[in-house]
Design a protein around this motif. Structure first.
Motif, PDB file in Angstrom:
ATOM      1  N   ASP A   1       0.847  -1.195   0.000  1.00 59.86           N
ATOM      2  CA  ASP A   1       0.000   0.000   0.000  1.00 59.86           C
ATOM      3  C   ASP A   1       0.884   1.247   0.000  1.00 59.86           C
ATOM      4  O   ASP A   1       1.517   1.564   1.014  1.00 59.86           O
ATOM      5  CB  ASP A   1      -0.903   0.001   1.238  1.00 59.86           C
ATOM      6  N   PRO A   2       0.956   1.987  -1.107  1.00 63.37           N
ATOM      7  CA  PRO A   2       1.805   3.179  -1.150  1.00 63.37           C
ATOM      8  C   PRO A   2       1.459   4.214  -0.077  1.00 63.37           C
ATOM      9  O   PRO A   2       2.343   4.933   0.409  1.00 63.37           O
ATOM     10  CB  PRO A   2       1.554   3.740  -2.558  1.00 63.37           C
ATOM     11  N   SER A   3       0.199   4.290   0.308  1.00 64.75           N
ATOM     12  CA  SER A   3      -0.203   5.306   1.289  1.00 64.75           C
ATOM     13  C   SER A   3       0.300   4.986   2.696  1.00 64.75           C
ATOM     14  O   SER A   3       0.247   5.841   3.582  1.00 64.75           O
ATOM     15  CB  SER A   3      -1.723   5.446   1.312  1.00 64.75           C
ATOM     16  N   SER A   4       0.793   3.768   2.908  1.00 67.10           N
ATOM     17  CA  SER A   4       1.273   3.380   4.237  1.00 67.10           C
ATOM     18  C   SER A   4       2.740   3.723   4.459  1.00 67.10           C
ATOM     19  O   SER A   4       3.279   3.512   5.536  1.00 67.10           O
ATOM     20  CB  SER A   4       1.090   1.875   4.450  1.00 67.10           C
ATOM     21  N   ILE A   5       3.409   4.267   3.434  1.00 64.95           N
ATOM     22  CA  ILE A   5       4.844   4.541   3.485  1.00 64.95           C
ATOM     23  C   ILE A   5       5.081   6.023   3.756  1.00 64.95           C
ATOM     24  O   ILE A   5       4.432   6.892   3.155  1.00 64.95           O
ATOM     25  CB  ILE A   5       5.527   4.166   2.158  1.00 64.95           C
ATOM     26  N   ASN A   6       5.998   6.327   4.649  1.00 60.70           N
ATOM     27  CA  ASN A   6       6.454   7.715   4.771  1.00 60.70           C
ATOM     28  C   ASN A   6       7.946   7.752   5.023  1.00 60.70           C
ATOM     29  O   ASN A   6       8.536   6.779   5.492  1.00 60.70           O
ATOM     30  CB  ASN A   6       5.672   8.490   5.843  1.00 60.70           C
ATOM     31  N   TYR A   7       8.540   8.881   4.687  1.00 60.56           N
ATOM     32  CA  TYR A   7       9.983   9.045   4.779  1.00 60.56           C
ATOM     33  C   TYR A   7      10.287  10.392   5.412  1.00 60.56           C
ATOM     34  O   TYR A   7       9.763  11.423   4.970  1.00 60.56           O
ATOM     35  CB  TYR A   7      10.618   8.975   3.391  1.00 60.56           C
ATOM     36  N   THR A   8      11.090  10.409   6.449  1.00 58.79           N
ATOM     37  CA  THR A   8      11.480  11.646   7.106  1.00 58.79           C
ATOM     38  C   THR A   8      12.960  11.580   7.471  1.00 58.79           C
ATOM     39  O   THR A   8      13.558  10.510   7.521  1.00 58.79           O
ATOM     40  CB  THR A   8      10.668  11.900   8.392  1.00 58.79           C
ATOM     41  N   TRP A   9      13.515  12.737   7.741  1.00 64.84           N
ATOM     42  CA  TRP A   9      14.891  12.814   8.232  1.00 64.84           C
ATOM     43  C   TRP A   9      14.901  12.823   9.749  1.00 64.84           C
ATOM     44  O   TRP A   9      13.971  13.342  10.386  1.00 64.84           O
ATOM     45  CB  TRP A   9      15.559  14.092   7.728  1.00 64.84           C
ATOM     46  N   PHE A  10      15.948  12.285  10.333  1.00 66.43           N
ATOM     47  CA  PHE A  10      16.182  12.449  11.764  1.00 66.43           C
ATOM     48  C   PHE A  10      16.613  13.896  12.001  1.00 66.43           C
ATOM     49  O   PHE A  10      17.547  14.388  11.362  1.00 66.43           O
ATOM     50  CB  PHE A  10      17.302  11.529  12.251  1.00 66.43           C
ATOM     51  N   GLU A  11      15.943  14.565  12.928  1.00 71.23           N
ATOM     52  CA  GLU A  11      16.276  15.948  13.278  1.00 71.23           C
ATOM     53  C   GLU A  11      16.410  16.069  14.789  1.00 71.23           C
ATOM     54  O   GLU A  11      15.854  15.271  15.537  1.00 71.23           O
ATOM     55  CB  GLU A  11      15.207  16.903  12.763  1.00 71.23           C
ATOM     56  N   THR A  12      17.108  17.101  15.215  1.00 66.95           N
ATOM     57  CA  THR A  12      17.352  17.228  16.650  1.00 66.95           C
ATOM     58  C   THR A  12      17.573  18.680  17.052  1.00 66.95           C
ATOM     59  O   THR A  12      18.041  19.492  16.239  1.00 66.95           O
ATOM     60  CB  THR A  12      18.585  16.389  17.060  1.00 66.95           C
ATOM     61  N   HIS A  13      17.189  18.995  18.279  1.00 64.96           N
ATOM     62  CA  HIS A  13      17.531  20.264  18.907  1.00 64.96           C
ATOM     63  C   HIS A  13      17.271  20.168  20.400  1.00 64.96           C
ATOM     64  O   HIS A  13      16.534  19.285  20.863  1.00 64.96           O
ATOM     65  CB  HIS A  13      16.761  21.452  18.319  1.00 64.96           C
ATOM     66  N   VAL A  14      17.881  21.056  21.147  1.00 66.79           N
ATOM     67  CA  VAL A  14      17.584  21.250  22.569  1.00 66.79           C
ATOM     68  C   VAL A  14      17.614  22.746  22.833  1.00 66.79           C
ATOM     69  O   VAL A  14      18.596  23.422  22.488  1.00 66.79           O
ATOM     70  CB  VAL A  14      18.608  20.562  23.493  1.00 66.79           C
TER      71      VAL A  14
END
Length: 376
Positions: A262-275
């Motif tokens: 199911d293409p709609s079940s896929i997502n892609y993100t970058w790891f991001e960070t801050h404090v």
């Protein structure tokens, strides 16, 4: 009597709904605004460690969480070989206490629904599809203007509006949110019977290949690679790319791959960070959750840290008579160092992988488990 009588909470994620529930239970008039029209339609799966479960029990939703999710108490490590060989199954730390599972996996929209239902039950008022456009503070309160043209006045505004917090920007706080250099594919799909816990594979075509059961019939699977611009891919191309990467992994992955359709079940993100260094408040506005600190999911502590922020802040507001510097100093003392330690450790785990360095992962994970096992 609580230090505040009227509170505006910005953001309908775990941090925002949790602090709203706890304050409303104590008799505070709470209004929650969420810019998205439906906060229950976001995300795939989520991993909740024991310290998150401890707060969820405090919110009065533990039975619903247990019913909707999949509890387990161990962690598996597999080899990136032709069989996906199980190298070790180890007990996972019960950071919420011996009477709670080590981990519960569940669909993220289900967690949102449970928390929003509980918030409504205790009297929180919701407004979806809007957020604030201006905050004007004086000695006794905050005048707030909203995107829909309405206005309100509150004793306190809590910004729980995520990694790109509009509240943080409205306060003029400059905070660098950076990519760690990793990207993650996530897919929500069916659960093969053989998947009964999180298993991790280090190596192969990706840095990490893993999965987490989220219910009797569901799981989310993930692959961590170098951060890339995958936004140019169509949903069908994203599905094909994740399936292709997954061919480097076997064992339960061979069954999971067959379910990735199911293409709609896929997502892609970058790891991001801050404090956010120093105080997380400015006058009568305070930031919690990802608005103040955000870590990549290498330790699966993002939601837990947001929930703990909410619990500590609510406890201090309910137990104090005044919204003064003593209260804010106590909040900083109880949350800053601990949250920063979790963020730093999450980033360190990822950096070791990026550098192809064999760091002391067991020691680091043991240190963080011990830290978060003790209530903040």
């Amino acid at each position: 009597m609580p230090a505040v009588n009227t509170v505006l909470v910005v953001g309908g994620g775990p941090a925002g709904t949790a602090v709203s529930i706890l304050l409303a239970q104590a008799g505070v008039a709470v209004e929650l605004v969420e810019v998205k029209p439906d906060a229950t339609a976001i995300g795939s799966g989520i991993t909740l460690q024991g310290n998150a479960l401890r707060v969820l029990r405090q919110l009065g939703v533990w039975d619903q969480i247990l019913s909707a999710g999949y509890p387990f108490d161990s962690l598996g490590l597999r080899a990136p070989d032709a069989d996906g060989t199980l190298l070790v199954e180890m007990p996972d730390a019960r950071t919420g206490g011996a009477d709670l599972p080590a981990t519960v996996g569940m669909p993220r929209p289900e967690l949102a629904r449970i928390l929003l239902d509980r918030a409504a039950e205790v009297g929180v008022k919701f407004r979806f599809g809007t957020t604030h456009t201006a905050l004007a503070q004086d000695d006794s309160g905050i005048d707030v203007s909203f995107a829909d043209g309405s206005t309100g006045r509150y004793d306190l505004v809590i910004g729980a509006d995520g990694i790109r917090s509009w509240t943080r920007r409205a306060l003029g706080i400059e905070l660098e949110t950076r990519s760690t250099g990793m990207g993650i594919w996530r897919a929500f799909t069916g659960r093969p019977e053989s998947v009964v816990r999180t298993d991790l594979i280090y190596g192969g075509p990706c840095y990490i290949a893993g999965y987490c059961p989220t219910g009797q019939d569901s799981l989310y699977a993930y692959l961590v690679e170098d951060a890339q611009d995958r936004s140019v891919l169509t949903p069908e191309q994203q599905l094909a790319a994740m399936r292709e990467l997954s061919t480097g992994y076997h064992g339960p992955w061979d069954l999971i791959r067959e379910l990735l359709d199911d293409p709609s079940s896929i997502n892609y993100t970058w790891f991001e960070t801050h404090v956010l260094e120093g105080d997380w408040h400015r006058g009568r506005v305070v930031l919690i959750g990802d608005a103040a600190h955000s870590c990549p999911p290498t330790l699966a502590q993002g939601a837990a840290q947001a929930l703990v922020d909410a619990a500590v802040l609510a406890e201090l507001l309910i137990g104090a008579h005044d919204l003064d510097e003593q209260l804010w100093a106590a909040f900083t003392a109880r949350r800053f160092d601990r949250a920063k330690a979790v963020v730093d450790a999450s980033n360190q785990l990822g950096q070791w992988l990026l550098d192809h360095e064999r760091g002391d992962v067991p020691a680091l994970m043991g240190r963080i488990s011990a830290l978060v096992s003790v209530p903040a």
